[in-house]
Scaffold this active site. Structure first.
Site, PDB file in Angstrom:
ATOM      1  N   GLU A   1     -18.166  17.565   3.473  1.00 37.28           N
ATOM      2  CA  GLU A   1     -17.415  18.331   2.476  1.00 37.28           C
ATOM      3  C   GLU A   1     -18.015  18.152   1.087  1.00 37.28           C
ATOM      4  O   GLU A   1     -18.125  19.109   0.311  1.00 37.28           O
ATOM      5  CB  GLU A   1     -15.932  17.940   2.526  1.00 37.28           C
ATOM      6  CG  GLU A   1     -15.322  18.303   3.887  1.00 37.28           C
ATOM      7  CD  GLU A   1     -13.830  18.108   3.994  1.00 37.28           C
ATOM      8  OE1 GLU A   1     -13.199  18.867   4.749  1.00 37.28           O
ATOM      9  OE2 GLU A   1     -13.292  17.198   3.337  1.00 37.28           O
TER      10      GLU A   1
ATOM     11  N   ASP B   1      -5.279   2.803   8.708  1.00 37.63           N
ATOM     12  CA  ASP B   1      -6.684   2.405   8.748  1.00 37.63           C
ATOM     13  C   ASP B   1      -6.882   0.914   8.979  1.00 37.63           C
ATOM     14  O   ASP B   1      -7.839   0.497   9.641  1.00 37.63           O
ATOM     15  CB  ASP B   1      -7.383   2.771   7.425  1.00 37.63           C
ATOM     16  CG  ASP B   1      -7.639   4.262   7.290  1.00 37.63           C
ATOM     17  OD1 ASP B   1      -7.240   5.017   8.197  1.00 37.63           O
ATOM     18  OD2 ASP B   1      -8.240   4.663   6.283  1.00 37.63           O
TER      19      ASP B   1
ATOM     20  N   GLY C   1       0.802  -1.223   0.000  1.00 34.49           N
ATOM     21  CA  GLY C   1       0.000   0.000   0.000  1.00 34.49           C
ATOM     22  C   GLY C   1       0.833   1.270   0.000  1.00 34.49           C
ATOM     23  O   GLY C   1       1.673   1.465   0.878  1.00 34.49           O
TER      24      GLY C   1
END
Lengths: 423, 423
Positions: free
Chosen positions: B174, B303, B15
């Site tokens: 947002e 995460d 990642g």
């Protein structure tokens, strides 16, 4: 299509390229309802597609939303639609979003790639006529190096790093120059475990010089610039076939390459419904008023229009200035027609032509004056910048160019939608 | 995979998000061979994806080529690859481009959208976790208005112009603000034949406030700002189902909408091969050294890692600063391990959180200080700009923001790859 019916005549324009946009803009505040159709919702600045393909510019810098162009033009309706068929008997255009009637129809559909019947080659080669095709090419180029890294078969590795560009017109020459810059300045840093000297850029041209329509001086200089950048230029070399692995040349020669980019020809993007006998050299025959042969209310401008005059016995060149000038001229003639006034025949004012080769070389042919080199490159850059639609696109493009110039960088080496190699 | 075999230990990082990139950079010039794998060839600045989706930023402004990041890091090898399976018995990662052995493995695979088992909803809703998803959303939004133009069925037209955003975390808030700006400033000019007052932006949240993890003060102000922009805020409202046409709410209410954007949850992007019993709340259990439970040489950061501490009994928040800090900390620990030194447990330093609502409003929670409004917006903009990777991206983004700010414009309203509505 939900276009209001009004009393004033409706002009339908097919295509939001240079011709279609100029015409639509010049019909602002005229006594027409104007409907502009395009299969994209943006105008494409085609002369810079090669920079998108080689990671020098963001796609958004050369594409401009068509609706934004016409925000303060109340007589104009834009529809995101692809014209499929013209029914001349009923004055209707069939599209993917329904039919539309017209009083006047203007075909400004531009051009498609011409593969001259090489069907297998067409299936497996890359082209660069649209933003999506340029993005596919960007992905393909980058994916080639990712694949070259993974193979231990040296022949296959070379084949991934061997690029064949067919056709040395401005598109082929500019693309070859930009690829050479990628090779010389960018890729060695990105792929330290590959020997980038193995990357080959082959520019293959059937004629006996690069940039065939330009002056001898420009062609010769362009060839010198290309060779300096490390491009292999093959003149008098006609490609016969390509199967995704081997490029076959007419004289028996061949190249092993995973990537053939075809920039060897274009033809008018003709829409079905018009009689076949009005097509000449792949374009629609028009008279000097851009009226399509045997039609009374259908016009064509730009690449798709074949206008033969004494000065242009083979038709006008398929370039943006012809489209712009014909469109601007046709706008005046349409107004004259509506007012019952006399129309005026079109006359092309050739301002010259130019091509860029790499980071700071260009060749420029003006009607009375020819020059090449760094100054020509600045002229090229200036002309392209002022032609780019929209302040924002100009600034972003200018910034990218300046940045690339000083730091030798191509910022957008992104594989956003991977390209699936066709078989 | 053609990675050279060397004597020094090999660290494989899965990642290239915030965690993976920070770790790889911090291992520069350390005595490891580092292999970084990512399914994209670029790093994505996820906090600004919503601006790509709403045509405010070019995708290339928030994506950065990973190879470029590591050009002067000779001990790093990047491979464009997707990790498929971890074989802990043999210390191997299986990928789409072949297997790779590791001495240490760091899972920094980030998060996926969590639909909490709503399978039908998942099939037909939009998400915004990647550049391609954001581009699909951009196309979808613009296509909705093109479709709304074409229908004479008023109910269908309203349905195209009705947007339901599920989840009022920072992403949902947002996005709702940016959509409201499109509605208020941009779309009326682009679609003069549509009544843009019919466009509805519904922000649906199961909790009793927007921005649930932020302070009461921030949540209240954010809700006021949203309402001022014309967003319909639905609190205590849990979505039950969606079939592409009707959004069903738990209390029996429903919305007719062609577009549901799901931003209501994320879960760790877990790679197959690790035992199921180490997964908690959709994330991999790690200890305070980021070591995965029951493993000796597999770590996880960001995460995907579930690190429970006294201060964070439900695990650390799934935000970029945690990933960055854990990665930087792990880099030090890995060096310590290799040198036989003692490792240090991780401690999160919470610098606060923020969200922006539209053009010049934001809410900021710092550990000792909270503020909202225009100054907060400047702080938000500044923080995001300095966090964007790469000088070029900063400049382009800054230019786009300044331009949008002063001329109320969103420049990139392009449907480059049309989105195919799923059924």
């Amino acid at each position: 299509m939900n276009i209001p019916d009004v009393e004033i005549p409706r002009i339908v324009i097919i295509g939001g390229g240079f011709g279609g946009v100029t015409l639509a803009q010049d019909l602002k505040n005229k006594n027409f309802q104007v409907v502009l159709l395009d299969k994209n919702n943006y105008h494409t600045f085609q002369p810079l597609l090669y920079q998108v393909a080689t990671a020098g510019l963001e796609p958004d810098s050369i594409a401009y939303p068509l609706r934004k162009l016409f925000e303060d033009q109340p007589n104009l309706f834009f529809r995101w639609a692809e014209a499929k068929y013209i029914d001349t008997a009923t004055n209707m255009v069939e599209t993917n979003i329904g039919p539309l009637s017209y009083d006047y129809l203007v075909i400004a559909s531009g051009s498609d790639t011409n593969f001259f019947g090489l069907n297998q080659l067409q299936k497996v080669s890359m082209t660069m006529k649209s933003v999506t095709e340029a993005l596919d090419l960007r992905s393909c180029i980058l994916q080639n190096f990712e694949s070259a890294l993974l193979t231990s078969d040296l022949e296959e590795q070379n084949s991934y790093m061997n690029f064949v560009i067919v056709g040395a017109g401005p598109t082929g020459v500019e693309l070859a120059g930009a690829l050479a810059e990628l090779k010389n300045q960018i890729l060695p840093g990105d792929y330290p475990d590959l020997d980038l000297r193995k990357m080959k850029i082959n520019l293959v041209e059937a004629a006996d010089k690069v940039l065939p329509p330009m002056s001898k001086q420009a062609s010769e200089k362009a060839e010198i610039y290309l060779k300096k950048l490390g491009v292999n230029v093959w003149l008098n070399t006609a490609v016969e076939d390509y199967d995704g692995e081997v490029v076959k040349i007419k004289n028996g020669k061949s190249f092993k390459s995973k990537t053939l980019i075809w920039s060897a020809g274009v033809k008018g993007a003709i829409i079905e419904g018009l009689a076949d006998d009005i097509v000449e050299r792949g374009r629609l025959q028009v008279n000097e008023f851009n009226l399509v042969k045997n039609q009374t209310n259908i016009f064509a401008v730009g690449d798709v229009a074949f206008m033969k005059t004494e000065a242009y016995p083979k038709g006008h060149p398929m370039v943006a200035p012809v489209a712009n000038q014909q469109a601007a001229h046709l706008a005046k003639n349409l107004v004259a027609i509506a007012q019952g006034k006399k129309t005026v025949p079109f006359k092309y004012f050739d301002k010259g032509s130019m091509a860029t080769i790499g980071r700071n070389r260009a060749v420029v042919d003006l009607p009375r004056f020819r020059f090449q080199g760094t100054f020509a490159w600045f002229v090229w850059m200036f002309i392209h910048l002022i032609s780019l639609v929209g302040f924002r696109n100009k600034i972003v493009t200018f910034f990218n160019w300046v940045y690339n110039y000083f730091v030798f960088e191509k910022g957008v080496r992104l594989i956003i939608r991977p390209y699936s190699r066709k078989k």
